[in-house]
Design an enzyme around this catalytic site. Structure first.
Site, PDB file in Angstrom:
ATOM      1  N   TYR A 163      37.237 -13.906  39.280  1.00 49.94           N
ATOM      2  CA  TYR A 163      36.268 -12.808  38.707  1.00 49.94           C
ATOM      3  C   TYR A 163      36.814 -11.464  38.674  1.00 49.94           C
ATOM      4  O   TYR A 163      37.120 -10.808  37.653  1.00 49.94           O
ATOM      5  CB  TYR A 163      34.865 -12.983  38.977  1.00 49.94           C
ATOM      6  CG  TYR A 163      33.889 -12.057  38.334  1.00 49.94           C
ATOM      7  CD1 TYR A 163      33.384 -12.466  37.056  1.00 49.94           C
ATOM      8  CD2 TYR A 163      33.546 -10.710  38.680  1.00 49.94           C
ATOM      9  CE1 TYR A 163      32.705 -11.644  36.247  1.00 49.94           C
ATOM     10  CE2 TYR A 163      32.731 -10.026  38.029  1.00 49.94           C
ATOM     11  CZ  TYR A 163      31.951 -10.375  36.714  1.00 49.94           C
ATOM     12  OH  TYR A 163      31.380  -9.739  35.951  1.00 49.94           O
ATOM     13  N   LYS A 167      38.757  -8.880  35.920  1.00 51.88           N
ATOM     14  CA  LYS A 167      38.300  -7.725  35.425  1.00 51.88           C
ATOM     15  C   LYS A 167      39.262  -6.557  35.628  1.00 51.88           C
ATOM     16  O   LYS A 167      39.022  -5.537  35.028  1.00 51.88           O
ATOM     17  CB  LYS A 167      36.834  -7.400  36.410  1.00 51.88           C
ATOM     18  CG  LYS A 167      35.818  -8.566  36.044  1.00 51.88           C
ATOM     19  CD  LYS A 167      35.450  -8.431  34.469  1.00 51.88           C
ATOM     20  CE  LYS A 167      34.309  -9.271  34.016  1.00 51.88           C
ATOM     21  NZ  LYS A 167      33.923  -9.133  32.755  1.00 51.88           N
TER      22      LYS A 167
END
Ligand code: NAP
Length: 255
Positions: A163, A167
């Site tokens: 994740y 990002k």
């Protein structure tokens, strides 16, 4: 139908994952501000929910809204989504890349599949949609691209290698889009939320949320509406001189 820029007609926004959570709030904030909105969701399964959001916003704000299911990690599905927007709305002015997933786990235990899927849904999707949207926006010499990153993409987070990488990738991609299309009056910015109350954070154990709240200067989680207000500002005429930025909205957690 080709995209024809026409300032006499309403501007059109596409919000990926726009039927739930932060995306739903963004769809609503843009409809409230007078945009026609295409509410994207991931699959036919979530289409009824996205359709009812679109119908509700159209009724409440007197704008045109429609829902379209498309897995934004899939190039062909993204093509179909952009064809839908072209046929249904005839133009595209604002792209909000909000769709995102988590598949958390320690680096040592993380599977290839969990790494690849999070990268595909969170980052590849942004490449696929920006490539199509930028082509339209550069021709009409106006556009706003708003990508939902995360504070985790700036500072990292144990248990979120996939994740956090996705990002951080969004941040680099956003800055590149800002540089490539700025001369055509297309802005690109990333929003970096901290902990926001949605289904995504509802999955977290109570202990994790309590620990997080302790680290937040404002001592509470943020709301989807607070993030949506920032997105709506970035989509507005008033934000015309802001591009390539990563704007944190985390209650002071990253101070
Ligand atoms: P959420 O409540 O879990 O909603 C996720 C949204 O993404 C849903 O609308 C979902 O659509 C959509 N989605 C997932 N996979 C998709 C795919 N393959 N194609 C198209 N749409 C897809 O999440 P949220 O908390 O609102 O998060 C929204 C964004 O903010 C994400 O990018 C997330 O990483 C970011 N963010 C959230 C927080 C937070 O604390 N909540 C913090 C930082 C950043 P369906 O309804 O079809 O499943």
């Amino acid at each position: 139908m080709p995209f024809v820029p026409d300032t006499q007609t309403r501007r059109v926004a596409l919000v990926t994952g726009g039927g739930r959570g932060i995306g739903r709030a963004v769809s609503e904030a843009l409809a409230r501000d007078g945009f026609n909105v295409c509410v994207n969701c991931s699959s036919e399964r979530s289409l009824p929910g996205a359709e009812s959001v679109a119908a509700e916003l159209a009724e409440k704000y007197g704008v045109e809204c429609a829902a379209c299911a498309a897995d934004v990690s899939d190039s062909e599905a993204v093509d179909a989504l952009f064809s839908f927007v072209a046929e249904r709305f005839g133009r595209l002015d604002v792209l909000v890349n909000n769709a995102g997933i988590t598949r958390d786990g320690s680096l040592l235990r993380m599977s290839d599949e969990d790494f690849d899927r999070v990268l595909a849904v969170n980052l590849r999707s942004v490449f696929l949609t920006c490539r199509r949207a930028a082509k339209i926006m550069m021709k009409q010499r106006w556009g706003r691209i708003i990508n939902m990153a995360s504070i985790v993409g700036v500072v990292g987070n144990a248990g979120q290698a996939n994740y956090a990488a996705s990002k951080a990738g969004i941040i680099g991609l956003t800055k590149t889009v800002a540089r490539e299309f700025g001369a055509r009056h297309v802005t690109a910015n990333a929003i970096a939320p901290g902990f926001i109350e949605t289904d995504m954070t509802a999955e977290l154990p109570e202990k994790v949320l309590a620990g997080a709240t302790e680290r937040i200067a404002l001592k509470r989680l943020g709301t989807a509406e607070e993030v949506a207000s920032l997105a709506a500002f970035l989509a507005s005429e008033n934000a015309g001189y802001i591009t390539g930025q990563v704007i944190g909205i985390d209650g002071g957690m990253s101070l």
